[in-house]
Design a protein around this motif. Sequence first.
Motif, PDB file in Angstrom:
ATOM      1  N   PRO A  39      12.375   1.585  -2.707  1.00 26.82           N
ATOM      2  CA  PRO A  39      11.384   1.930  -3.738  1.00 26.82           C
ATOM      3  C   PRO A  39      10.227   2.705  -3.137  1.00 26.82           C
ATOM      4  CG  PRO A  39      11.230  -0.392  -3.158  1.00 26.82           C
ATOM      5  CD  PRO A  39      12.444   0.140  -2.460  1.00 26.82           C
ATOM      6  N   HIS A  40       9.742   3.680  -3.859  1.00 29.00           N
ATOM      7  CA  HIS A  40       8.626   4.494  -3.381  1.00 29.00           C
ATOM      8  C   HIS A  40       7.336   3.737  -3.695  1.00 29.00           C
ATOM      9  CE1 HIS A  40       5.910   7.767  -2.659  1.00 29.00           C
ATOM     10  NE2 HIS A  40       6.894   8.601  -2.349  1.00 29.00           N
ATOM     11  N   LEU A  41       6.799   3.036  -2.681  1.00 30.47           N
ATOM     12  CA  LEU A  41       5.642   2.187  -2.919  1.00 30.47           C
ATOM     13  C   LEU A  41       4.431   2.982  -3.397  1.00 30.47           C
ATOM     14  CD1 LEU A  41       5.570  -0.532  -0.115  1.00 30.47           C
ATOM     15  CD2 LEU A  41       5.999  -0.829  -2.540  1.00 30.47           C
ATOM     16  N   GLY A  42       4.243   4.181  -2.833  1.00 32.57           N
ATOM     17  CA  GLY A  42       3.108   4.989  -3.261  1.00 32.57           C
ATOM     18  C   GLY A  42       3.150   5.267  -4.746  1.00 32.57           C
ATOM     19  N   LEU A 206       6.514  -3.931   1.462  1.00 36.04           N
ATOM     20  CA  LEU A 206       5.100  -3.965   1.088  1.00 36.04           C
ATOM     21  C   LEU A 206       4.290  -3.284   2.172  1.00 36.04           C
ATOM     22  CD1 LEU A 206       3.338  -6.227   2.878  1.00 36.04           C
ATOM     23  CD2 LEU A 206       4.611  -7.824   1.462  1.00 36.04           C
ATOM     24  N   ILE A 207       3.038  -3.001   1.851  1.00 33.10           N
ATOM     25  CA  ILE A 207       2.092  -2.418   2.798  1.00 33.10           C
ATOM     26  C   ILE A 207       0.915  -3.379   2.912  1.00 33.10           C
ATOM     27  CG2 ILE A 207       0.531  -0.495   3.253  1.00 33.10           C
ATOM     28  CD1 ILE A 207       2.444   1.291   1.682  1.00 33.10           C
ATOM     29  N   GLU A 239       1.326 -10.992  -3.107  1.00 36.71           N
ATOM     30  CA  GLU A 239       2.442 -10.070  -3.293  1.00 36.71           C
ATOM     31  C   GLU A 239       3.743 -10.660  -2.757  1.00 36.71           C
ATOM     32  OE1 GLU A 239       3.754  -5.403  -2.683  1.00 36.71           O
ATOM     33  OE2 GLU A 239       1.794  -6.081  -1.949  1.00 36.71           O
ATOM     34  N   ILE A 240       3.692 -11.344  -1.612  1.00 39.67           N
ATOM     35  CA  ILE A 240       4.906 -11.959  -1.072  1.00 39.67           C
ATOM     36  C   ILE A 240       5.449 -12.990  -2.051  1.00 39.67           C
ATOM     37  CG2 ILE A 240       5.789 -13.465   0.765  1.00 39.67           C
ATOM     38  CD1 ILE A 240       3.975 -12.007   2.720  1.00 39.67           C
ATOM     39  N   GLU A 241       4.585 -13.795  -2.646  1.00 39.42           N
ATOM     40  CA  GLU A 241       5.027 -14.784  -3.639  1.00 39.42           C
ATOM     41  C   GLU A 241       5.686 -14.086  -4.828  1.00 39.42           C
ATOM     42  OE1 GLU A 241       1.746 -18.350  -2.882  1.00 39.42           O
ATOM     43  OE2 GLU A 241       1.284 -16.696  -4.259  1.00 39.42           O
ATOM     44  N   TYR A 242       5.115 -12.985  -5.260  1.00 40.81           N
ATOM     45  CA  TYR A 242       5.699 -12.204  -6.354  1.00 40.81           C
ATOM     46  C   TYR A 242       7.087 -11.687  -5.981  1.00 40.81           C
ATOM     47  CZ  TYR A 242       6.315  -7.943  -9.214  1.00 40.81           C
ATOM     48  OH  TYR A 242       6.813  -6.952 -10.019  1.00 40.81           O
ATOM     49  N   LEU A 243       7.242 -11.192  -4.765  1.00 40.92           N
ATOM     50  CA  LEU A 243       8.520 -10.629  -4.332  1.00 40.92           C
ATOM     51  C   LEU A 243       9.576 -11.717  -4.163  1.00 40.92           C
ATOM     52  CD1 LEU A 243       7.213  -8.020  -1.723  1.00 40.92           C
ATOM     53  CD2 LEU A 243       8.078  -7.568  -4.030  1.00 40.92           C
ATOM     54  N   ILE A 252      11.794  -8.861   3.570  1.00 43.31           N
ATOM     55  CA  ILE A 252      10.641  -8.048   3.204  1.00 43.31           C
ATOM     56  C   ILE A 252      10.201  -7.221   4.403  1.00 43.31           C
ATOM     57  CG2 ILE A 252       8.265  -8.056   2.371  1.00 43.31           C
ATOM     58  CD1 ILE A 252       8.850 -10.757   1.053  1.00 43.31           C
ATOM     59  N   ALA A 253      10.180  -5.916   4.230  1.00 46.41           N
ATOM     60  CA  ALA A 253       9.723  -5.017   5.283  1.00 46.41           C
ATOM     61  C   ALA A 253       8.237  -4.742   5.089  1.00 46.41           C
ATOM     62  CB  ALA A 253      10.515  -3.714   5.251  1.00 46.41           C
ATOM     63  N   ILE A 254       7.442  -5.113   6.098  1.00 47.68           N
ATOM     64  CA  ILE A 254       6.022  -4.755   6.106  1.00 47.68           C
ATOM     65  C   ILE A 254       5.947  -3.377   6.740  1.00 47.68           C
ATOM     66  CG2 ILE A 254       3.723  -5.408   6.903  1.00 47.68           C
ATOM     67  CD1 ILE A 254       4.728  -8.299   7.037  1.00 47.68           C
ATOM     68  N   ASN A 255       5.695  -2.374   5.930  1.00 47.02           N
ATOM     69  CA  ASN A 255       5.967  -0.991   6.328  1.00 47.02           C
ATOM     70  C   ASN A 255       4.846  -0.285   7.075  1.00 47.02           C
ATOM     71  OD1 ASN A 255       8.580  -0.915   5.469  1.00 47.02           O
ATOM     72  ND2 ASN A 255       8.197   0.229   3.590  1.00 47.02           N
ATOM     73  N   ASP A 256       3.646  -0.860   7.119  1.00 46.19           N
ATOM     74  CA  ASP A 256       2.596  -0.139   7.829  1.00 46.19           C
ATOM     75  C   ASP A 256       2.745  -0.327   9.344  1.00 46.19           C
ATOM     76  OD1 ASP A 256       1.872  -2.533   6.244  1.00 46.19           O
ATOM     77  OD2 ASP A 256       0.255  -2.719   7.690  1.00 46.19           O
TER      78      ASP A 256
END
Length: 606
Positions: A39-42, A206-207, A239-243, A252-256
Amino acid sequence: MPRASSSSTTLARGSVAMNADVLLVNLPPYESYYADGVPHLGMLYVLTSLKAHGYTASYLDCAHRITRRDEVLRAIEESQPRMVGFSIDTDNLLSAGRMSRAIKEELSPEIKIIFGGPASQGQAEEIMQNSAADVLVIGEGEYTAREVADCLLRGQGTLAQIPGICYRTEEGLVFTEARAPIDELDDILIPDHDFLPEGVRYAVNLISGRGCPFKCTFCFEGRMGNVYRHRSPENILTEIEYLVERYGRPFIAINDDTFTSDVAHTLEVCRLIKERFTPWEDLLLFCEVRADVVNKHPELVDALISAGVARVQIGVESADVSVLKAYKRLNVKPDVVESVISRFHAAGLPSLYCGFILGGPSETLASMQKTLDFAKRMVLEVAPGMFECNVSFLTPLPGTEIRSSPELYGVRLLDPDLVTSSNFNYCVAETQDLSREQINNFRRRFSMELDDAIIELIPKLPRHVLAAHARLSSDFDVATAYFNKFGRFPRMMEYFNLVGGAKGLPAASEFADDELLERFPTRLSHPISLEQDCVVIDSTPKHLKLNRIGSQIYGFCSGKLTGHEIAKQIASSQDSGGPGFDRIRADVVGFLRHLDGNYAVFHKDY
């Protein structure tokens, strides 16, 4: 406008609303492999902001390499949006420009087109000159995009009043004053995944923060500002709880790139995850770490793993100090990287992924060989079963120091506009000492030798290490370099498709002897060989030649008899002076465990 000849489509567009105010289109990249299914997070951030501001917004995901032009245009036409937006990076700049012109020329010139994305800060004029975009958002877009929508769709204010954009006038391009980076990231709404189409399996990411305090000469991550801003730990956990609630047991990939830059912040995120979840059962995580930070704060290793981090990435770039100096990476020297890799390996991390770059400043054949030797030693000696890596070409992107002043770094740009490539997998530069051909061919050898090293290593790895890679694939859809080599051992691959993980059968090691004898041992389907009536099992990491009794036991592993019944069959075939039943029973148990441990049988319960 041309139409597809079939009603079939590659577009994931189940969530596209009719008569949308704003439609954001995620275009396919030219070469990049990482966009499909991600998914394109931006875009999700911007869509969520627009929705909260009262706009009907939709997401059209076209990020598949086989997407057809007419499918995209037809989907846009059917949506009848008032504004269409694209996120621009170096890889899709040209295709987004062509698509914007097609929308204006083939659909309607009244449709407003807005561009944004990472390339906006380094290639603004180029983007506008090669497209029909009305407005380019420069920098972060959550607030800017809705201000542009207010102006163009609601007639509120003027574009000149909106900071952080470039727009067209009859006199030419106009750049407004720069917009400061968003300071309070917690004020931004968490991305709404309802914009994603149903029935499509997406990666979960997520970021945790934005910006980068480091100044690597090859990297463009600092475009969004050098000040690192992170979300609060509580906000990240929300956000993690939501996911987790939405996706079940996600990876879950923490992308930053800078998740570990603020050590206290990272440790607090890990603490909250352990407080609210059962890591490794409820979720797994990926994150990138800075080797120098972890080296100074080794407590991060256990904290990350205990919080469910199963895969870590480290940017190593090179094992040659002169190359690292040109990259401004001397704080990540090979001895520091090796120490951190060793710590993660000792702590039991399943996968540590390192990135290397070839063809950088001061690069020679000797320096590239040093990097290759370092990577192979990590695989075979320092972190066997955990270390994996990728090697790419130096690709000087716009906005980077090397791109701005290649001559200062001894680099010759063969394709400054990156028309031939921009995803780091096609050589676009040479050095003072190395030709494109030399760099290209060394990368091929690098990749082949690392692949061979992993294949050589697999038969020597403990079963629990291989099982961890299999579980990452079966339970979380994460294919490591080790799992990707399982295909060289088809019997083992078949075994792990059946045994272990959340949905697989238990392995023999999970049963006491009496319990194992009540199960039904079953051969795998891969063919065997016979030598003098003895069974030979190959296509596994270890070549097995069974003796006569072992071959007899293996023959009974049809799934029709329990282990206890097999022991009775063996006992009934023995001479009167043969071993007693208790001895035969123990031999059967031991041999079934041996066969299971070597991926030759699995054990059903009926």
